[in-house]
Design a protein around this motif. Structure first.
Motif, PDB file in Angstrom:
ATOM      1  N   ALA A   1       0.831  -1.198   0.000  1.00  0.00           N
ATOM      2  CA  ALA A   1       0.000   0.000   0.000  1.00  0.00           C
ATOM      3  C   ALA A   1       0.866   1.250   0.000  1.00  0.00           C
ATOM      4  O   ALA A   1       0.522   2.256  -0.617  1.00  0.00           O
ATOM      5  N   LEU A   2       2.003   1.171   0.685  1.00  0.00           N
ATOM      6  CA  LEU A   2       2.848   2.347   0.793  1.00  0.00           C
ATOM      7  C   LEU A   2       3.662   2.591  -0.471  1.00  0.00           C
ATOM      8  O   LEU A   2       3.959   3.730  -0.809  1.00  0.00           O
ATOM      9  N   THR A   3       4.016   1.494  -1.145  1.00  0.00           N
ATOM     10  CA  THR A   3       4.887   1.692  -2.312  1.00  0.00           C
ATOM     11  C   THR A   3       4.102   1.793  -3.610  1.00  0.00           C
ATOM     12  O   THR A   3       4.561   2.404  -4.555  1.00  0.00           O
ATOM     13  N   SER A   4       2.937   1.197  -3.653  1.00  0.00           N
ATOM     14  CA  SER A   4       2.198   1.239  -4.906  1.00  0.00           C
ATOM     15  C   SER A   4       1.532   2.608  -5.056  1.00  0.00           C
ATOM     16  O   SER A   4       0.779   3.027  -4.185  1.00  0.00           O
ATOM     17  N   PRO A   5       1.816   3.289  -6.149  1.00  0.00           N
ATOM     18  CA  PRO A   5       1.250   4.625  -6.339  1.00  0.00           C
ATOM     19  C   PRO A   5      -0.276   4.604  -6.386  1.00  0.00           C
ATOM     20  O   PRO A   5      -0.925   5.578  -6.079  1.00  0.00           O
ATOM     21  N   LEU A   6      -0.824   3.437  -6.721  1.00  0.00           N
ATOM     22  CA  LEU A   6      -2.279   3.349  -6.838  1.00  0.00           C
ATOM     23  C   LEU A   6      -2.947   3.692  -5.515  1.00  0.00           C
ATOM     24  O   LEU A   6      -4.025   4.255  -5.473  1.00  0.00           O
ATOM     25  N   PHE A   7      -2.278   3.344  -4.411  1.00  0.00           N
ATOM     26  CA  PHE A   7      -2.878   3.575  -3.107  1.00  0.00           C
ATOM     27  C   PHE A   7      -2.279   4.792  -2.420  1.00  0.00           C
ATOM     28  O   PHE A   7      -2.773   5.233  -1.406  1.00  0.00           O
ATOM     29  N   ALA A   8      -1.204   5.280  -2.942  1.00  0.00           N
ATOM     30  CA  ALA A   8      -0.453   6.290  -2.218  1.00  0.00           C
ATOM     31  C   ALA A   8      -1.176   7.625  -2.198  1.00  0.00           C
ATOM     32  O   ALA A   8      -1.068   8.375  -1.246  1.00  0.00           O
ATOM     33  N   GLY A   9      -1.954   7.918  -3.259  1.00  0.00           N
ATOM     34  CA  GLY A   9      -2.684   9.168  -3.282  1.00  0.00           C
ATOM     35  C   GLY A   9      -1.816  10.363  -3.607  1.00  0.00           C
ATOM     36  O   GLY A   9      -2.307  11.473  -3.673  1.00  0.00           O
ATOM     37  N   ASP A  10      -0.524  10.135  -3.818  1.00  0.00           N
ATOM     38  CA  ASP A  10       0.337  11.270  -4.141  1.00  0.00           C
ATOM     39  C   ASP A  10       0.866  11.154  -5.561  1.00  0.00           C
ATOM     40  O   ASP A  10       1.826  11.792  -5.920  1.00  0.00           O
ATOM     41  N   ASP A  11       0.270  10.293  -6.337  1.00  0.00           N
ATOM     42  CA  ASP A  11       0.685  10.142  -7.729  1.00  0.00           C
ATOM     43  C   ASP A  11      -0.550  10.280  -8.630  1.00  0.00           C
ATOM     44  O   ASP A  11      -1.060   9.305  -9.155  1.00  0.00           O
ATOM     45  N   PRO A  12      -1.025  11.501  -8.766  1.00  0.00           N
ATOM     46  CA  PRO A  12      -2.275  11.708  -9.501  1.00  0.00           C
ATOM     47  C   PRO A  12      -2.180  11.287 -10.970  1.00  0.00           C
ATOM     48  O   PRO A  12      -3.184  10.854 -11.531  1.00  0.00           O
ATOM     49  N   VAL A  13      -0.979  11.398 -11.558  1.00  0.00           N
ATOM     50  CA  VAL A  13      -0.856  11.024 -12.970  1.00  0.00           C
ATOM     51  C   VAL A  13      -1.182   9.547 -13.144  1.00  0.00           C
ATOM     52  O   VAL A  13      -1.965   9.145 -14.001  1.00  0.00           O
ATOM     53  N   HIS A  14      -0.603   8.744 -12.246  1.00  0.00           N
ATOM     54  CA  HIS A  14      -0.852   7.306 -12.305  1.00  0.00           C
ATOM     55  C   HIS A  14      -2.306   6.992 -11.961  1.00  0.00           C
ATOM     56  O   HIS A  14      -2.961   6.200 -12.632  1.00  0.00           O
ATOM     57  N   GLU A  15      -2.799   7.642 -10.927  1.00  0.00           N
ATOM     58  CA  GLU A  15      -4.147   7.325 -10.452  1.00  0.00           C
ATOM     59  C   GLU A  15      -5.200   7.659 -11.507  1.00  0.00           C
ATOM     60  O   GLU A  15      -6.125   6.881 -11.763  1.00  0.00           O
ATOM     61  N   ARG A  16      -5.049   8.807 -12.147  1.00  0.00           N
ATOM     62  CA  ARG A  16      -6.070   9.163 -13.146  1.00  0.00           C
ATOM     63  C   ARG A  16      -5.968   8.259 -14.372  1.00  0.00           C
ATOM     64  O   ARG A  16      -6.970   7.974 -15.017  1.00  0.00           O
ATOM     65  N   HIS A  17      -4.735   7.804 -14.644  1.00  0.00           N
ATOM     66  CA  HIS A  17      -4.574   6.873 -15.762  1.00  0.00           C
ATOM     67  C   HIS A  17      -5.310   5.565 -15.480  1.00  0.00           C
ATOM     68  O   HIS A  17      -6.076   5.073 -16.315  1.00  0.00           O
ATOM     69  N   GLU A  18      -5.107   5.038 -14.272  1.00  0.00           N
ATOM     70  CA  GLU A  18      -5.768   3.785 -13.878  1.00  0.00           C
ATOM     71  C   GLU A  18      -7.289   3.955 -13.885  1.00  0.00           C
ATOM     72  O   GLU A  18      -8.019   3.076 -14.335  1.00  0.00           O
ATOM     73  N   LEU A  19      -7.718   5.095 -13.372  1.00  0.00           N
ATOM     74  CA  LEU A  19      -9.159   5.353 -13.301  1.00  0.00           C
ATOM     75  C   LEU A  19      -9.770   5.354 -14.706  1.00  0.00           C
ATOM     76  O   LEU A  19     -10.822   4.756 -14.949  1.00  0.00           O
ATOM     77  N   MET A  20      -9.079   6.015 -15.628  1.00  0.00           N
ATOM     78  CA  MET A  20      -9.607   6.104 -16.995  1.00  0.00           C
ATOM     79  C   MET A  20      -9.539   4.750 -17.703  1.00  0.00           C
ATOM     80  O   MET A  20     -10.423   4.420 -18.484  1.00  0.00           O
ATOM     81  N   GLU A  21      -8.507   3.955 -17.394  1.00  0.00           N
ATOM     82  CA  GLU A  21      -8.459   2.597 -17.944  1.00  0.00           C
ATOM     83  C   GLU A  21      -9.685   1.806 -17.501  1.00  0.00           C
ATOM     84  O   GLU A  21     -10.288   1.070 -18.283  1.00  0.00           O
ATOM     85  N   GLY A  22     -10.061   1.992 -16.236  1.00  0.00           N
ATOM     86  CA  GLY A  22     -11.237   1.315 -15.698  1.00  0.00           C
ATOM     87  C   GLY A  22     -12.511   1.763 -16.404  1.00  0.00           C
ATOM     88  O   GLY A  22     -13.412   0.961 -16.662  1.00  0.00           O
TER      89      GLY A  22
END
Lengths: 149, 271
Positions: free
Chosen positions: A16-37
């Motif tokens: 949880a701490l290392t994966s950007p998906l959960f970290a909440g401090d990597d918006p570029v990655h998170e929005r990419h994953e969200l849009m893939e979904g």
């Protein structure tokens, strides 16, 4: 047993701490994953509209709910400083024309709300409400997404 | 000229198939025109290319600034021979090498439709090209080599593929971006629709023969649906300069889009 349990807990925390998906401090990655979904959720609905897949009202509603969650969260994932990196396709227009971007996102959320309220049980009823959602995908991509070339 | 009564309604189909508005509609606030503004053909878009800057002219029905005073023969000569009413060669940024393959009746219908659109005032400044491209007379030689009316692919009988060929090789001028060019700017026919560098910037325009990386996975129905809706089979949306093209093709009939798909599927697979 408890040792195993605690070890898997540690692993989970570490992940949880290392994966950007959960970290909440990597918006570029998170929005990419969200849009893939969102794309994954759009696909079965689109296939039903194209007549390539049997209609299933439950699958349609699950997709609408995925859109709903994504559209509520998506606007927060473009803070200042996240303009570039990790091959982002976010266009500078998002930051230069924030109001227009927010408006495009609102159009998406509104179309999703209408579709959920309609709760379509047939393909015929799904077509117009899903069509309105899909229109907003393109409307936003045309202005606020750059091409990955 | 054939004995054909020009039909503006038929011409509207050609107008969207050809995407005339994508270049000739006057930009609005620096952005490409949307909706009804696509029917205001005052020109003014600037195409920045390796040859220099091409400025798209006014082709509205305005008598002085547009083409309102042109005769039908002058219009056909411009579209299919690349010659202006005063006898000058046009640069092939205006893709008359594709339009040369259109049935002349379609060109006549197109003119009838353009005549129904509003006049727009304003003359556009000339192109700014680098040497030697700036020598317009050189285009005479260029045309000898690259301008002809032969189909690119072998035409079959009047099938769906043949219907698609007329749209893709003619009015649609798909090859102008999807086919690579040689060092003189002529299309390399051996690489027809096999993808090319983007003429207006970085990146590549994709290979749309059955050998293309992405399109090889698509069925004919997927291609037709993409042209209609702007969605790929993965439900991503169309992007880049293809957005305008797709929006134009969405205005054609389902049969036209199926024909385009059938033609693309029938091409030899190039890699």
């Amino acid at each position: 047993m408890s040792y195993l349990k605690s070890r898997s807990l540690v692993t989970a925390i570490a992940l949880a701490l290392t994966s950007p998906l959960f970290a909440g401090d990597d918006p570029v990655h998170e929005r990419h994953e969200l849009m893939e979904g969102v794309g994954d959720a759009a696909k079965p609905v689109g296939q039903m509209l194209k007549g390539e897949r049997d209609f299933d009202a439950g699958v349609v509603m699950t997709s609408f709910q995925t859109f709903d969650e994504a559209s509520a969260r998506f606007g927060e994932l473009f803070p200042p400083g996240s303009e570039s990196g990790e091959g982002t396709e976010a266009a500078p227009a998002i930051w230069e024309d924030r109001a227009g971007f927010e408006e495009a996102l609102a159009a998406w959320a509104d179309a999703v709300d209408a579709a959920i309220a309609a709760n379509p049980q047939t393909l015929e009823d799904t077509k117009p409400v899903a069509g309105e959602i899909f229109k907003t995908c393109k409307g936003c991509h045309d202005n606020y997404r750059i091409e990955d070339e | 000229m054939p004995d054909h009564a020009p039909d503006p309604a038929a011409g509207e189909r050609i107008f969207w198939a050809g995407g005339c508005a994508s270049c000739h509609a006057s930009p609005v606030d620096g952005k490409r025109a949307k909706g009804d503004d696509k029917l205001l053909l005052g020109g003014g878009l600037e195409l920045e290319t390796d040859y220099g800057v091409f400025r798209v002219p006014n082709i509205s029905s305005h008598p002085g600034d547009g083409i309102g005073e042109w005769s039908l023969v002058e219009f056909v000569n411009a579209m299919q021979r690349g010659v202006s009413p005063d006898g000058r060669h046009y640069y092939p940024s205006f893709p008359y090498t594709s339009y040369a393959r259109m049935p002349v009746e379609d060109v006549m219908d197109l003119r009838a439709f353009l005549d129904t659109l509003p006049p727009v005032e304003g003359r556009i400044a000339p192109h700014s090209l680098g040497f030697p491209w700036s020598i317009r007379r050189g285009l005479g030689l260029w045309k000898r080599r690259y301008l002809n009316t032969d189909p690119v692919t072998r035409a079959a009988a009047p099938t769906l593929e043949e219907h698609g060929r007329l749209l893709v090789e003619g009015a649609g001028h798909c090859g102008e971006c999807h086919t690579p060019r040689d060092r003189f700017g002529g299309l390399v026919r051996e690489r027809w629709l096999a993808g090319a560098p983007n003429p207006e910037g970085k990146g590549r325009v994709p290979n749309i023969t059955p050998g293309g990386k992405t399109i090889s996975e698509w069925s004919a129905a997927d291609i037709a649906y993409y042209l209609e809706s702007g969605f790929t089979p993965e439900f991503d949306t169309v992007g880049g300069t293809m957005v305008a093209v797709q929006e134009n093709l969405a205005k054609l009939s389902e049969e036209d889009r199926e024909a385009i798909a059938a033609y693309l599927k029938a091409l030899p697979a190039l890699h």
